[in-house]
Design a protein around this motif. Structure first.
Motif, PDB file in Angstrom:
ATOM      1  N   HIS A  22       0.843  -1.326   0.025  1.00 56.15           N
ATOM      2  CA  HIS A  22      -0.030  -0.050   0.064  1.00 56.15           C
ATOM      3  C   HIS A  22       0.828   1.273  -0.033  1.00 56.15           C
ATOM      4  CE1 HIS A  22      -2.520   3.138   1.865  1.00 56.15           C
ATOM      5  NE2 HIS A  22      -3.331   2.667   1.012  1.00 56.15           N
ATOM      6  N   ASN A  40      -8.354   4.433   1.249  1.00 51.90           N
ATOM      7  CA  ASN A  40      -8.994   3.348   1.773  1.00 51.90           C
ATOM      8  C   ASN A  40      -9.209   2.476   0.665  1.00 51.90           C
ATOM      9  OD1 ASN A  40      -8.848   3.865   4.643  1.00 51.90           O
ATOM     10  ND2 ASN A  40     -10.531   4.927   4.398  1.00 51.90           N
ATOM     11  N   ARG A  41      -9.687   3.096  -0.580  1.00 50.63           N
ATOM     12  CA  ARG A  41     -10.074   2.086  -1.742  1.00 50.63           C
ATOM     13  C   ARG A  41      -8.651   1.610  -2.329  1.00 50.63           C
ATOM     14  NH1 ARG A  41     -12.247   5.464  -6.530  1.00 50.63           N
ATOM     15  NH2 ARG A  41     -10.171   6.252  -6.970  1.00 50.63           N
ATOM     16  N   ARG A  44      -8.090  -1.561   0.194  1.00 57.50           N
ATOM     17  CA  ARG A  44      -9.010  -2.562  -0.142  1.00 57.50           C
ATOM     18  C   ARG A  44      -8.414  -3.304  -1.528  1.00 57.50           C
ATOM     19  NH1 ARG A  44     -12.743   1.304   1.251  1.00 57.50           N
ATOM     20  NH2 ARG A  44     -13.258   1.654  -1.023  1.00 57.50           N
ATOM     21  N   THR A  45      -7.849  -2.620  -2.434  1.00 57.98           N
ATOM     22  CA  THR A  45      -7.517  -2.971  -3.905  1.00 57.98           C
ATOM     23  C   THR A  45      -6.282  -4.059  -3.448  1.00 57.98           C
ATOM     24  OG1 THR A  45      -8.003  -1.454  -5.053  1.00 57.98           O
ATOM     25  CG2 THR A  45      -6.367  -2.793  -6.181  1.00 57.98           C
ATOM     26  N   MET A  47      -5.500  -5.577  -0.564  1.00 60.44           N
ATOM     27  CA  MET A  47      -6.165  -6.533   0.117  1.00 60.44           C
ATOM     28  C   MET A  47      -6.763  -7.699  -0.695  1.00 60.44           C
ATOM     29  SD  MET A  47      -7.609  -4.919   3.618  1.00 60.44           S
ATOM     30  CE  MET A  47      -7.760  -6.399   4.617  1.00 60.44           C
ATOM     31  N   ASN A  48      -7.593  -7.248  -1.873  1.00 60.46           N
ATOM     32  CA  ASN A  48      -8.265  -8.193  -2.775  1.00 60.46           C
ATOM     33  C   ASN A  48      -7.268  -8.889  -3.673  1.00 60.46           C
ATOM     34  OD1 ASN A  48     -10.912  -7.680  -1.948  1.00 60.46           O
ATOM     35  ND2 ASN A  48     -11.110  -5.728  -3.206  1.00 60.46           N
ATOM     36  N   ASN A  51      -5.463 -11.591  -1.348  1.00 62.66           N
ATOM     37  CA  ASN A  51      -6.458 -12.515  -1.203  1.00 62.66           C
ATOM     38  C   ASN A  51      -6.594 -13.815  -2.253  1.00 62.66           C
ATOM     39  OD1 ASN A  51      -7.239 -11.707   1.232  1.00 62.66           O
ATOM     40  ND2 ASN A  51      -9.274 -10.902   0.777  1.00 62.66           N
ATOM     41  N   GLU A  68      -5.811   1.424  -9.582  1.00 62.92           N
ATOM     42  CA  GLU A  68      -6.168   2.671  -9.082  1.00 62.92           C
ATOM     43  C   GLU A  68      -6.118   3.814 -10.335  1.00 62.92           C
ATOM     44  OE1 GLU A  68      -7.814   5.432  -6.460  1.00 62.92           O
ATOM     45  OE2 GLU A  68      -7.678   3.045  -6.458  1.00 62.92           O
TER      46      GLU A  68
END
Length: 84
Positions: A22, A40-41, A44-45, A47-48, A51, A68
């Motif tokens: 990040h 924050n977006r 989340r990217t 983290m996705n 995952n 992004e």
């Protein structure tokens, strides 16, 4: 259900990888990783992507920054269409 919970549990090493990704993605985008409106977006990217199996912080950062950039460009195009 237990399988889902195990998938969403991160080790301290996992968090470290995501944090470094990040921070690096924010740097690539020329943004502050904590105060930018879309921080924050971007998180989340990251983290996705994590995952989905990406574990290299540099690769995560590069892909997240590119995604992004694409999302930001789409939003700009939409705003310009509405404004005109």
């Amino acid at each position: 259900m237990l399988h889902l919970v195990n998938q969403l549990t991160y080790s301290s090493q996992d968090w470290d990888i995501m944090q470094r990704a990040h921070t690096k993605a924010s740097e690539l985008l020329g943004r502050c990783p904590s105060t930018h409106e879309n921080a924050n977006r971007l998180a989340r990217t990251v983290m996705n992507l994590f995952n989905r199996g990406l574990r290299d912080a540099e690769v995560l950062a590069w892909i997240a920054a590119n995604q992004e950039t694409a999302v930001t460009n789409i939003a700009l195009v939409r705003r310009n269409r509405i404004a005109s």
